[in-house]
Design an enzyme around this catalytic site. Structure first.
Site, PDB file in Angstrom:
ATOM      1  N   LYS A 112      35.089  41.463  51.174  1.00  0.00           N
ATOM      2  CA  LYS A 112      36.121  40.450  50.956  1.00  0.00           C
ATOM      3  C   LYS A 112      36.895  40.688  49.674  1.00  0.00           C
ATOM      4  CE  LYS A 112      34.531  36.811  53.926  1.00  0.00           C
ATOM      5  NZ  LYS A 112      33.849  35.537  54.098  1.00  0.00           N
ATOM      6  N   LYS A 195      32.625  42.898  64.456  1.00  0.00           N
ATOM      7  CA  LYS A 195      32.175  41.562  64.861  1.00  0.00           C
ATOM      8  C   LYS A 195      33.360  40.629  65.067  1.00  0.00           C
ATOM      9  CE  LYS A 195      31.710  39.309  60.416  1.00  0.00           C
ATOM     10  NZ  LYS A 195      31.035  38.500  59.453  1.00  0.00           N
ATOM     11  N   LYS A 198      36.339  34.960  62.092  1.00  0.00           N
ATOM     12  CA  LYS A 198      37.454  34.075  61.764  1.00  0.00           C
ATOM     13  C   LYS A 198      38.519  34.783  60.961  1.00  0.00           C
ATOM     14  CE  LYS A 198      33.923  30.946  60.659  1.00  0.00           C
ATOM     15  NZ  LYS A 198      33.247  29.782  60.135  1.00  0.00           N
TER      16      LYS A 198
END
Ligand code: TYM
Length: 332
Positions: A112, A195, A198
């Site tokens: 991230k 995966k 969101k």
């Protein structure tokens, strides 16, 4: 009864199939056999920038979906993390026994912060896994039902629990990951080795529970499938088809072997069409129940406040012990 705890972030307007199949489905089952604590982790949801009104709304939508999916406030404790102040309080203590290098090795943080740029990433994003450890350890959880992507955070949690116990005396239960192999990593429809997430780059890859079923059908129709035309379960060589089979199998409660036999001689298009129907059947009552909970926000908030009271009784007992063991001044 053994105890479980898990959490989910209110960072989207809807949960996706990965959240449900990888985690929430297990939460529902475990409330029958375990003393279960589940939280909507709004403290975690502010680590990468957010809108205040949207956050509050999403916390409610998250709780409403969890109830619609089958969490029962009579059988489990459902609460919103920020209503239990012990979470950040324990997190501080744990952060002081976490190594800087140890925290720097967390893969989710690295991913991230690489995406956002290191200078723009918050310190909260860095300490995120320590807060997660606090969530778990406050409740003395024996097991933590999550998807595969959380495994490293759970290892850190165990390390911190063990370290605290060694330094200050036995205080925390060491929690075990509860990860169901077949559904531990539901993948993106457009990118079947990544995966479903969101924060994925394209919304076309995720099936959202609160989406219009026609929209989900379209996404499923354009899902990336594999070369060849046979419908077989082979995650290594046919990740796209295998992912569709996994979702179908769990939602329709039919073993994968049985589906493979049923689709013999048929094509990918048939599989996609049927899966879209199965998804539509599954989400319809979920959407209705979610809406019903959201239509009465006062009742929903009351239910969550009761959950927070129950959670706090357990969390504060642990925190009192922790404060005592580390030598803080006697509480008044
Ligand atoms: P979050 O909000 O990203 O996801 C919630 C749960 O869904 C699982 N999951 C998946 N499982 C299978 N396939 C996928 N594609 C998929 N995507 C998501 C996640 O593994 C998770 O179980 N850090 C946590 C929230 C958290 C937490 C905790 C979890 C905070 N405190 C304490 C357990 C215990 C997270 O970001 O989950």
């Amino acid at each position: 009864r053994p105890r479980v705890l898990s959490g989910i972030q209110p960072t989207a307007d809807s949960f996706h199939m990965g959240n449900y199949l990888g985690a929430v489905r297990q939460w529902v089952a475990l409330q029958e056999t375990h003393d279960a604590f589940y939280c909507v982790v709004d403290l975690h949801a502010i680590t990468a920038g957010h809108d205040p009104a949207q956050l509050r709304a999403r916390s409610r939508v998250s709780a409403a979906q969890l109830l619609a999916l089958g969490l029962d406030p009579e059988r489990c404790t459902l609460f919103v993390q920020s209503q239990v102040p012990e979470h950040p309080m324990l997190s501080w203590v744990l952060s002081c026994i976490t190594g800087f290098g140890e925290a720097s090795r967390m893969v989710q943080f690295k991913d991230k912060s690489a995406k956002q740029g290191a200078d723009r990433s918050s310190v909260g994003l860095f300490t995120y896994p320590i807060l997660q450890a606090a969530d778990i350890l406050l409740y003395q959880a024996d097991a933590v039902p999550v998807g595969e992507d959380q495994r490293q955070h759970l290892e850190l949690t165990r390390d911190l629990a063990g370290r605290f116990n060694t330094q200050f005396g036995r205080t925390f239960t060491l929690p075990a990951p509860f990860i169901v192999r077949d559904t531990a990593k539901i993948t993106d429809l457009q990118e079947p080795t990544a995966k479903m997430s969101k924060s994925s780059s394209s919304p076309a890859g995720i099936i959202e529970l609160l989406d219009d079923p026609a929209k989900s059908a379209k996404k499923i129709r354009s899902a990336v499938t594999d070369t060849g035309r046979e419908i077989v379960y082979d995650p290594a060589n046919k990740p796209g088809v295998s992912n569709l089979l996994t979702i179908y199998s769990v939602l329709a409660d039919r073993p994968i072997d049985e589906l493979v036999v049923a689709f013999e001689g048929k094509g990918y298009g048939d599989l996609k069409k049927e899966l879209a129907e199965v998804v539509a059947e599954f989400v319809k009552p979920i959407q209705e129940r979610t809406k019903a909970y959201l239509d009465d926000p006062a009742q929903l908030d009351k239910l969550l406040a009761m959950g927070a009271d129950k959670a706090r009784a357990v969390a504060s007992a642990t925190l009192t012990q922790v404060y005592d063991r580390v030598g803080f001044f006697p509480s008044r």
